[in-house]
Design an enzyme around this catalytic site. Structure first.
Site, PDB file in Angstrom:
ATOM      1  CE1 TYR A  86      -3.210  -2.840   0.158  1.00 21.83           C
ATOM      2  CE2 TYR A  86      -3.627  -2.348   2.463  1.00 21.83           C
ATOM      3  CZ  TYR A  86      -3.895  -3.096   1.335  1.00 21.83           C
ATOM      4  OH  TYR A  86      -4.841  -4.094   1.362  1.00 21.83           O
ATOM      5  CD  GLN A 100      -6.706  -9.217   4.665  1.00 20.58           C
ATOM      6  OE1 GLN A 100      -6.813  -8.581   3.622  1.00 20.58           O
ATOM      7  NE2 GLN A 100      -5.977  -8.796   5.678  1.00 20.58           N
ATOM      8  N   PRO A 106     -16.017  -4.955   1.575  1.00 15.80           N
ATOM      9  CG  PRO A 106     -16.284  -4.241   3.783  1.00 15.80           C
ATOM     10  CD  PRO A 106     -15.228  -4.561   2.763  1.00 15.80           C
TER      11      PRO A 106
END
Length: 345
Positions: free
Chosen positions: A65, A187, A217
């Site tokens: 990231y 995950q 989500p």
């Protein structure tokens, strides 16, 4: 007293909040993915402190990231409250043009663990997740490298992400057979319009003692409340900026948004709150990773911890995009029905 709810991560003693603060937006100015907001240190610290105060103890980041900047920002934001947090970070994606600077080989795994520890300013990673598969590296090599990190106290729990069900099951069985520390977290992409993992992955996780960390989500922003079901192209989120990685057909998208909006109005809640509550309602040990680029996003996510959907509301959301049965699942269902109908008759 916090209203947050907690669960054990898979078959382990690690207790985590069912809402996990995903920090993909945290960075120091890098521009790495289209449509992903940038959250600098000051705003990140404010949100992390607010999340901790609300009972969130689970934070997710990754070495990839913003080239590790997310880890840096998170580590600084936690500061002296580091021991209140369960930090999950991930590794596996390419970090440079150097041939060995990617994948799940021993060299890369060891290097990235050290790098993550340094960037976050901590002496251990609570949960290390393998971000991707690497079928060019022997699985046994990867598992051995993880075990060394665990034995040295640098990693406490481990998980995997985006793996086929068979690969996860094979890895855990190998760990059991060789008395190694097993994976306890997985995950995976999971939301009301992307439910593929219900076919093979979720049953494997239940059987093998692996807890779900649901990523995206809100379906890449589709379920965030930013979109008009009749005018999907005009939202201000990731979908309108080239980030529609799920490729959901427009009819399903419109139905999902309309259903969420109706349920949200009934609860006087934000649509994003409803989308997160749906994930939590599927199983008591599910956790959901939420992202935030402003305090309003954080508040909407936190509200999901105390919102209870009725059975009818869950079914309404389930019916938007049911996971279609593929072979051999439809065959198994047919044979099971036949067996039970024969016994009952």
């Amino acid at each position: 007293m916090s209203d947050m709810t907690y669960t054990r991560m898979g078959n382990s003693g690690l207790i985590v909040s069912r809402l996990c603060f995903g920090t993909m937006t945290f960075n120091l100015g890098s521009d790495w993915l289209p449509g992903v907001a940038k959250v600098g240190q000051e705003d990140a610290t404010e949100m992390v402190v607010s999340a901790l105060d609300a009972g969130v103890n689970f934070f997710d980041t990754a070495d990839g990231y913003s080239s590790g900047e997310s880890e840096q920002v998170l580590g600084k934001a936690l500061g002296k409250r580091r021991n209140e947090a369960v930090i999950c970070t991930k590794l596996g994606f390419r970090q440079s043009d150097q041939i060995n600077d990617a994948g799940l080989g021993r060299t890369h795994v060891m290097k990235q663990i050290e790098g993550s520890l340094s960037r976050m300013g901590t002496d251990h990673i609570d949960l290390l997740v393998l971000h991707k598969t690497d079928f060019t590296t022997p699985l046994e090599e990867t598992l051995a490298a993880l075990q060394i990190a665990i034995d040295h106290g640098k990693v406490r729990y481990i998980g995997f992400s985006n793996w086929p069900a068979w690969h996860g099951a094979r890895a855990i069985q190998y760990q059991r057979d060789h008395r190694m520390t097993p994976f306890v977290a997985g995950q995976y992409l999971y939301n009301t319009v992307a439910r593929d993992i219900e076919q093979d992955v979720l049953p494997m996780m239940v059987e093998m003692g692996v807890g779900l960390m649901a990523w995206s989500p809100l379906a890449g922003g589709l379920l965030s409340g930013k979109y008009d079901p009749d005018n999907l192209e005009n939202g201000d989120g990731r979908l309108a900026e080239g980030g529609d990685f799920l490729d959901i057909d427009k009819a399903t998208a419109r139905l999902a948004i309309s259903t969420l909006n109706d349920i949200a109005k009934a609860h006087e809640a934000h649509p994003a709150t409803i989308a997160l509550a749906w994930v939590l309602a599927q199983r008591a040990d599910h956790t959901a990773i939420f992202g935030a680029s402003k305090m309003g996003h954080l508040e909407a996510a936190l509200a999901a911890a105390t919102l209870t959907l009725s059975a009818e509301e869950v079914e309404a959301l389930n019916s938007v995009a049911p996971a279609g049965k593929r072979y051999p699942h439809w065959f198994d269902t047919m044979m099971t029905d036949e067996i039970f109908s024969a016994k009952l008759s």
